[in-house]
Design a protein around this motif. Structure first.
Motif, mmCIF file in Angstrom:
data_model
loop_
_atom_site.group_PDB
_atom_site.id
_atom_site.type_symbol
_atom_site.label_atom_id
_atom_site.label_comp_id
_atom_site.label_asym_id
_atom_site.label_seq_id
_atom_site.Cartn_x
_atom_site.Cartn_y
_atom_site.Cartn_z
ATOM 1 N N PHE A 114 0.853 -1.188 0.000
ATOM 2 C CA PHE A 114 0.000 0.000 0.000
ATOM 3 C C PHE A 114 0.887 1.237 0.000
ATOM 4 N N ASN A 115 0.577 2.171 -0.889
ATOM 5 C CA ASN A 115 1.373 3.378 -1.057
ATOM 6 C C ASN A 115 0.655 4.621 -0.554
ATOM 7 N N SER A 116 1.438 5.581 -0.088
ATOM 8 C CA SER A 116 0.908 6.907 0.204
ATOM 9 C C SER A 116 0.475 7.595 -1.080
ATOM 10 N N ASN A 117 -0.330 8.637 -0.928
ATOM 11 C CA ASN A 117 -0.647 9.497 -2.059
ATOM 12 C C ASN A 117 0.559 10.347 -2.432
ATOM 13 N N LEU A 134 3.532 0.553 2.966
ATOM 14 C CA LEU A 134 3.263 -0.537 3.903
ATOM 15 C C LEU A 134 3.294 -1.854 3.140
ATOM 16 N N LEU A 135 4.012 -2.823 3.683
ATOM 17 C CA LEU A 135 4.080 -4.165 3.101
ATOM 18 C C LEU A 135 3.597 -5.174 4.134
ATOM 19 N N ASN A 146 -3.452 -2.740 -5.050
ATOM 20 C CA ASN A 146 -4.506 -1.908 -4.457
ATOM 21 C C ASN A 146 -5.068 -0.933 -5.494
ATOM 22 N N THR A 147 -6.076 -1.386 -6.215
ATOM 23 C CA THR A 147 -6.732 -0.560 -7.219
ATOM 24 C C THR A 147 -7.943 0.150 -6.613
ATOM 25 N N ARG A 204 0.332 7.454 -7.328
ATOM 26 C CA ARG A 204 1.531 6.727 -6.897
ATOM 27 C C ARG A 204 1.242 5.218 -6.851
ATOM 28 N N GLU A 205 0.051 4.868 -6.375
ATOM 29 C CA GLU A 205 -0.355 3.457 -6.317
ATOM 30 C C GLU A 205 -0.404 2.866 -7.725
#
Length: 430
Positions: A30-33, A65-66, A134-135, A148-149
């Motif tokens: 999961f990525n930050s904006n 986050l992984l 994570n779409t 970014r995601e």
């Protein structure tokens, strides 16, 4: 952050729930904006991606986050990657999370700097069979910007084509729609700030005030109580402006005799409130305004009773449509012939009430939730019927935020915000 620290146990629980739904030997990232540019060296204020926030509490850009529940080594089961902080960054941008502070926020023990991400991911992918990407699959989503995601997903698919792919979103849609008690407390806090703003505005409004002045009163009260401000772009719609459902210009003068539709909510700790009230500029409703107002209030109260476990979304809206039809007949806005000859795809009541009655509420104003699945306890919904009459120069919408209970009627998070005509008029004329 302006808000008070949140107990890391909320995020520990959220990660455990997500991990329990993952397939064996799988990884989720999961990525930050992004920080979004405006022009020159200017950026929009940072707003964290709600999914990484929900799972970690990390409210900071350039974070990853992984999750790897079946990792062969304990230190790889939960990993945070953060932008490395230093004295220069602290001076120019303010303090960023240290590894120690990140653990206090998230409960995650393994924290690396972002520069180590690709090295650690390469190791992790050698152990794992499946990647959860994570779409954004929200039913209202319309995204033109590459996030970014999205960039990470594209990069990952190119570099790890042999791995199986699963989606995080269906899991998160279910998990995020059912609130933990800590989340309900945060939503209550956001609603309480909205109450403060509304009471301030009731004492402020008078003929000839500008809509943007009312917006400023709300903003003042929200920010001075540790909110970043509005949970969404506020609607301050006087007179016929209320008949434009997403009116956000807020630049007109409020005239004596008109109504003002206020669709406003404070955020707190990234959780949203969503309130609508309709008030008279002059402090008194006319007889006709009262008649329509009370009809909308009755629809809201009856619709609220339908929000119970097991209710299906489509059936709920059909029932609300029947309630609204009855009220519009009573107001003389439609007649029995209109109802008998109506198009089932666009019933007669839609001429005056053309939007939905409820949506999920939480970290997003239009929060996660799968609409084809039955409602469950601890889901939070808005209830927001309206009647819009351009020919009469006003529109009325009323909205509260409620928590579905295991039994009985929902719990109203906005129970203390004035809504009855008598109380609104009393405060405005005090």
């Amino acid at each position: 952050m302006k808000y008070h620290p949140i107990d890391k146990n909320l995020y520990i629980k959220n990660r455990a729930k997500f991990a329990s739904q993952m397939k064996p030997n799988s990884v989720a990232v999961f990525n930050s904006n992004d920080m979004y540019p405006v022009s020159a060296d200017t950026t929009l204020p940072f707003a964290q991606h709600r999914d990484i926030l929900y799972l970690s509490g990390v409210d900071q850009e350039e974070s990853i986050l992984l999750l790897f529940p079946d990792a062969p080594y304990q230190h790889l089961k939960e990993v945070l990657f953060l932008r490395e902080t230093n004295e220069h960054i602290a001076v120019w941008e303010g303090e960023k999370l240290t590894k120690e502070r990140a653990f206090e926020v998230s409960g995650i023990k393994t924290v690396y700097w972002l520069t180590d991400f690709h090295k650690i991911l390469k190791e992790v992918m050698s152990y794992a069979d499946t990647m959860y990407i994570n779409t954004n699959e929200h039913y209202r989503a319309s995204v033109e910007t590459e996030t970014r995601e999205a960039r990470f997903i594209k990069w990952w698919k190119e570099n790890y084509p042999a791995h199986k792919v699963e989606k995080s979103n269906p899991i998160l849609q279910r998990l995020r729609s059912i609130k933990e008690s800590e989340e309900i407390d945060l939503l209550q806090k956001a609603c309480d700030l909205t109450e403060k703003g509304f009471r301030r505005v009731l004492s402020f409004v008078k003929p000839n005030v500008m809509e943007y002045e009312i917006e400023a009163e709300f903003a003042h009260e929200f920010i001075r109580n540790r909110s970043k401000g509005f949970a969404y772009t506020p609607i301050i719609a006087s007179g016929n402006n209320a008949n434009v459902l997403h009116y956000i210009e807020n630049n007109q003068q409020c005239k004596e005799g008109d109504l003002i539709l206020l669709d406003v909510g404070a955020e707190y700790a990234n959780y949203s409130s969503d309130m609508t009230r309709t008030i008279p500029v002059s402090g008194k409703f006319s007889p006709r305004q009262k008649e329509v107002y009370n009809a909308v209030l009755r629809v809201k109260n009856e619709a609220t009773k339908l929000l119970v476990p097991g209710t299906l979304w489509k059936e709920y809206h059909l029932e609300v449509g029947k309630i609204m039809t009855s009220e519009l007949l009573g107001l003389g806005l439609i007649d029995t012939a209109d109802v008998q000859n109506e198009n089932p795809e666009w019933p007669a009541y839609k001429k005056y009430f053309m939007h939905g009655t409820s949506h999920h509420l939480g970290l997003d104003t239009h929060d996660y939730g799968l609409l084809h699945e039955p409602m469950q306890a601890n889901m939070v919904f808005t209830v927001e019927p309206g009647i819009y009459i351009p020919k009469e120069g006003f529109g009325i919408r009323l909205e509260d935020d409620v928590v579905i209970q295991k039994s009985g009627e929902p719990f109203n998070l906005m129970r203390n915000i004035p809504i009855e005509i008598e109380e609104i008029e009393s405060i405005m004329n005090a």
